[in-house]
Scaffold this motif. Structure first.
Motif, PDB file in Angstrom:
ATOM      1  N   LEU A 193     -25.285  38.915  29.818  1.00  0.00           N
ATOM      2  CA  LEU A 193     -24.196  38.129  29.238  1.00  0.00           C
ATOM      3  C   LEU A 193     -24.418  36.649  29.474  1.00  0.00           C
ATOM      4  O   LEU A 193     -24.802  36.242  30.573  1.00  0.00           O
ATOM      5  CB  LEU A 193     -22.851  38.505  29.877  1.00  0.00           C
ATOM      6  N   HIS A 194     -24.154  35.855  28.460  1.00  0.00           N
ATOM      7  CA  HIS A 194     -24.188  34.399  28.590  1.00  0.00           C
ATOM      8  C   HIS A 194     -25.484  33.885  29.204  1.00  0.00           C
ATOM      9  O   HIS A 194     -25.473  32.994  30.056  1.00  0.00           O
ATOM     10  CB  HIS A 194     -22.983  33.901  29.390  1.00  0.00           C
ATOM     11  N   GLY A 195     -26.608  34.465  28.790  1.00  0.00           N
ATOM     12  CA  GLY A 195     -27.904  33.997  29.252  1.00  0.00           C
ATOM     13  C   GLY A 195     -28.282  34.404  30.660  1.00  0.00           C
ATOM     14  O   GLY A 195     -29.233  33.876  31.225  1.00  0.00           O
ATOM     15  N   GLU A 196     -27.531  35.332  31.222  1.00  0.00           N
ATOM     16  CA  GLU A 196     -27.808  35.789  32.587  1.00  0.00           C
ATOM     17  C   GLU A 196     -27.953  37.303  32.609  1.00  0.00           C
ATOM     18  O   GLU A 196     -27.360  38.010  31.793  1.00  0.00           O
ATOM     19  CB  GLU A 196     -26.668  35.408  33.545  1.00  0.00           C
ATOM     20  N   LEU A 197     -28.712  37.795  33.575  1.00  0.00           N
ATOM     21  CA  LEU A 197     -28.757  39.211  33.911  1.00  0.00           C
ATOM     22  C   LEU A 197     -27.884  39.369  35.146  1.00  0.00           C
ATOM     23  O   LEU A 197     -28.156  38.773  36.188  1.00  0.00           O
ATOM     24  CB  LEU A 197     -30.193  39.661  34.197  1.00  0.00           C
TER      25      LEU A 197
END
Length: 155
Positions: free
Chosen positions: A48-52
């Motif tokens: 989500l939102h460029g994060e793991l």
């Protein structure tokens, strides 16, 4: 390096890896116990939102392991049988616990995890995909931050 930076560096591999993790709910996380021996446990992950993101029950052993030593390895659920559609994928890195209420609140709004919980964002140190090509070659793709993608083929 976070998931978004990896996705910018290697978009095709990132899409494949994310797809493999999205195919099943539960995956295998490896952490390090106090004595340095490995511990493997099941885990759900979110991109989500460029994060793991790694979410965990309060005071779970894997959360306590990561608080003590942030190194982890994560392997996607291979699924049933031997097909491994899309290949076997693994991610290694460091898990950083998120304490910020705003960040945790945004995660809760999207994921709705049971409360309370630990939340970790990840910094990647390696992404590996292994698959069979043309029923002939074992192909291993290895990515590390700051290095080009390496592809090895074996017969």
């Amino acid at each position: 390096m976070n998931w978004a930076a990896f996705g910018s560096a290697e978009p095709d591999l990132a899409t494949t890896v994310e797809s493999r993790f999205g195919a099943y709910t539960h995956h295998v996380l490896a952490t390090l116990r106090k004595d340095g021996s490995p511990r493997t446990t099941g885990l759900e992950v979110r991109f989500l939102h460029g994060e793991l993101w790694l979410g965990m029950m309060p005071d779970s052993l894997k959360a306590l392991d990561l608080r003590r030593d942030p190194r982890f390895a994560l392997q996607a659920n291979p699924g049933e049988g031997q097909s491994l559609g899309g290949g076997d994928v693994r991610i290694a890195g460091r898990a950083i616990e998120v304490e910020d209420d705003g960040t945790k609140g945004a995660y809760v709004a999207e994921v709705e995890p049971p409360q309370p919980f630990h939340l970790f964002r990840t910094e990647l140190t390696e992404v590996v995909r292994t698959y069979v090509e043309d029923d002939t070659y074992l192909v291993v793709q290895v990515w590390k931050p700051g290095q080009p993608l390496r592809t090895l083929k074996r017969t």
